[in-house]
Write an enzyme that holds these catalytic residues in place. Structure first.
Site, short mmCIF file in Angstrom:
data_model
loop_
_atom_site.label_atom_id
_atom_site.label_comp_id
_atom_site.label_asym_id
_atom_site.label_seq_id
_atom_site.Cartn_x
_atom_site.Cartn_y
_atom_site.Cartn_z
N CYS A 62 3.67 5.33 -2.49
CA CYS A 62 3.42 4.12 -3.28
C CYS A 62 3.44 4.52 -4.75
O CYS A 62 3.50 5.70 -5.09
CB CYS A 62 2.07 3.54 -2.90
N HIS A 82 -2.53 13.51 0.67
CA HIS A 82 -2.78 14.04 2.01
C HIS A 82 -1.46 14.37 2.66
O HIS A 82 -1.00 13.68 3.55
CB HIS A 82 -3.54 13.01 2.85
N HIS A 131 -6.92 8.88 -5.97
CA HIS A 131 -8.15 8.30 -5.42
C HIS A 131 -9.22 8.05 -6.48
O HIS A 131 -10.13 7.26 -6.27
CB HIS A 131 -8.79 9.28 -4.43
N GLU A 189 -12.04 7.87 -2.30
CA GLU A 189 -11.85 6.71 -3.20
C GLU A 189 -13.14 5.90 -3.30
O GLU A 189 -13.55 5.48 -4.38
CB GLU A 189 -10.70 5.82 -2.70
N THR A 214 -9.02 0.22 -1.61
CA THR A 214 -7.66 -0.31 -1.76
C THR A 214 -6.87 -0.32 -0.45
O THR A 214 -5.96 -1.12 -0.28
CB THR A 214 -6.86 0.50 -2.80
N SER A 234 -5.74 8.32 5.43
CA SER A 234 -6.41 7.14 5.99
C SER A 234 -5.47 5.93 6.06
O SER A 234 -5.53 5.14 7.00
CB SER A 234 -7.69 6.82 5.21
N SER A 257 1.56 8.61 1.46
CA SER A 257 1.66 9.99 0.98
C SER A 257 2.75 10.78 1.71
O SER A 257 2.74 12.01 1.69
CB SER A 257 0.30 10.68 1.14
S1 SF4 Z 1 -4.09 1.72 -4.98
FE1 SF4 Z 1 -3.67 3.37 -3.61
S2 SF4 Z 1 -2.09 2.53 -2.26
FE2 SF4 Z 1 -2.13 1.23 -4.07
S3 SF4 Z 1 -0.59 2.04 -5.46
FE3 SF4 Z 1 -2.56 2.97 -5.97
S4 SF4 Z 1 -2.64 4.89 -4.84
FE4 SF4 Z 1 -1.07 3.60 -3.92
#
Ligand code: SF4
Length: 285
Positions: free
Chosen positions: A12, A42, A77, A129, A168, A225, A268
C-alpha cells in the site's frame, strides 16, 4: 486455468513509502548506521535484503534506549509520542516514516483527549499501530476488539465525551458492529472511521474475487495482521483459500481440480513474490 489477480494486491502507499525511506537512507548515508524500530514491514524477504545492506532492526525499547549513534527509522505503524521524545532527548537522528493515515489518528487522539474525550480504539491492543496510537492520548484510553469488550465498556459519567477511532487495518463490518454496541450506551460519542481505504478496498476486492473463483491464494507474511484478515475474509467467501508466504509454500495439488484461481496479497508483500506466484499458476495449470 483462469487467474484473477487483485488490482489492490501488494504494497500500500504507506508501506511503499516506509520501505523507500529506508532505501533512501541507505543511499544518503547521512547519519552513520541505520536502524529501524521494529521490522520496517512484516516481510522476511525484505528484512533479509535490508540486513545485507547493513540495516539493523531494534526490537525492544531497551535496545532503543541503549543506542548511542546512528539514524532510527520509524516504520509506517508509528510509535507512541514517548519514543520520539526519547530519541529527541538522546540526540539520535530519526526519520519518521509513520504512514500519514496513522499520523492523522495520532493527531485526532491527541486533540480529542486534550479536550477531555475518553478515547476508544477499536483494534488489537497488542498490535504496534494500536500501541502507538494509544501513546498519543493525554487521558484515558480503552481498546476494544470484540463484541464482549464492547458490551463491557462502561464509564461512570453518562455525559462523558467519547471519541472512537479504529486501527487502520480493522475489518469494516466488525468496526460498525462494535460502534453500534458502544453508541447504544448513550455517551456523548464521536466516531471517526479511521480504517484505511487501501485496506477496505483490498478486503472488498478480495472478497469479491474469492466468491467467484474455485480457489483463492492469499500471499503474505504469517506475521502480517492485514494478510491474516484478508485470509479470514477470503476463507468466508471461498472454502479453498490458501495462505502462502512465497511460491515455495504453494501446494500444487490443491489447485488441480479447480478452473479459476484468485490471487491477492497483503500490504507488505513485495511485487516480486506476487509476480512469481501469478506466473507460476498461469504457466503450470
Ligand atoms: S494506513 Fe496502513 S494500510 Fe493504509 S496506506 Fe497506511 S500503512 Fe498502508
Amino acid at each position: 486455468m483462469d487467474v484473477e489477480l487483485a488490482r489492490t494486491a501488494g504494497f500500500c502507499f504507506g508501506v511503499k513509502r516506509a520501505v523507500e525511506t529506508v532505501y533512501q537512507e541507505i543511499e544518503n548515508k547521512a547519519g552513520g548506521r541505520i536502524y529501524t524500530y521494529g521490522p520496517i514491514i512484516h516481510n522476511d524477504e525484505v528484512i533479509r535484503d535490508l540486513k545485507q545492506q547493513g540495516v539493523e532492526v531494534l526490537n525492544t525499547l531497551e535496545e532503543l534506549e541503549s543506542l548511542t549513534e546512528g539514524t532510527v527509522i520509524i516504520r509506517s505503524h508509528g510509535v507512541p509520542e514517548s519514543v520520539c521524545g526519547l530519541l529527541g532527548d538522546k540526540g539520535i537522528r530519526y526519520v519518521d516514516a509513520t504512514c500519514p493515515f496513522v499520523k492523522k489518528i495520532h493527531q485526532i487522539v491527541q486533540r480529542q483527549s486534550e479536550e477531555g474525550a475518553h478515547v476508544v480504539i477499536i483494534g488489537n491492543g497488542s498490535h504496534p499501530e494500536v500501541m502507538g496510537i494509544r501513546g498519543w492520548a493525554k487521558g484515558p484510553v480503552d481498546i476494544i476488539q470484540n463484541a464482549r469488550e464492547a458490551e463491557d465498556f462502561s464509564l461512570e459519567n453518562k455525559g462523558q465525551k467519547v471519541c472512537v477511532v479504529s486501527q487502520t487495518t480493522f475489518n469494516y463490518n466488525k468496526f460498525q458492529e462494535l460502534v453500534e454496541i458502544i453508541t447504544k450506551k448513550g455517551y456523548d460519542i464521536i466516531v471517526l472511521n479511521t480504517i484505511c481505504n487501501a485496506t477496505k478496498e483490498r478486503q472488498e476486492e478480495a472478497s469479491g474475487i474469492a466468491s467467484r473463483v474455485g480457489a483463492m491464494i492469499v500471499i503474505g507474511d504469517k506475521k502480517s495482521s492485514n494478510t491474516q484478515k484478508l485470509f479470514e475474509i477470503c476463507s468466508n467467501a471461498c472454502e479453498n483459500t490458501y495462505y502462502i508466504q512465497t511460491l515455495g509454500d504453494l501446494n500444487v495439488n490443491q489447485l488441480r481440480s479447480v478452473e479459476t484461481v484468485g490471487i491477492t496479497a497483503g500490504a507488505s508483500t513485495p511485487n516480486k513474490i506476487i509476480e512469481e506466484v501469478q506466473n507460476y499458476v498461469r504457466i503450470n495449470f
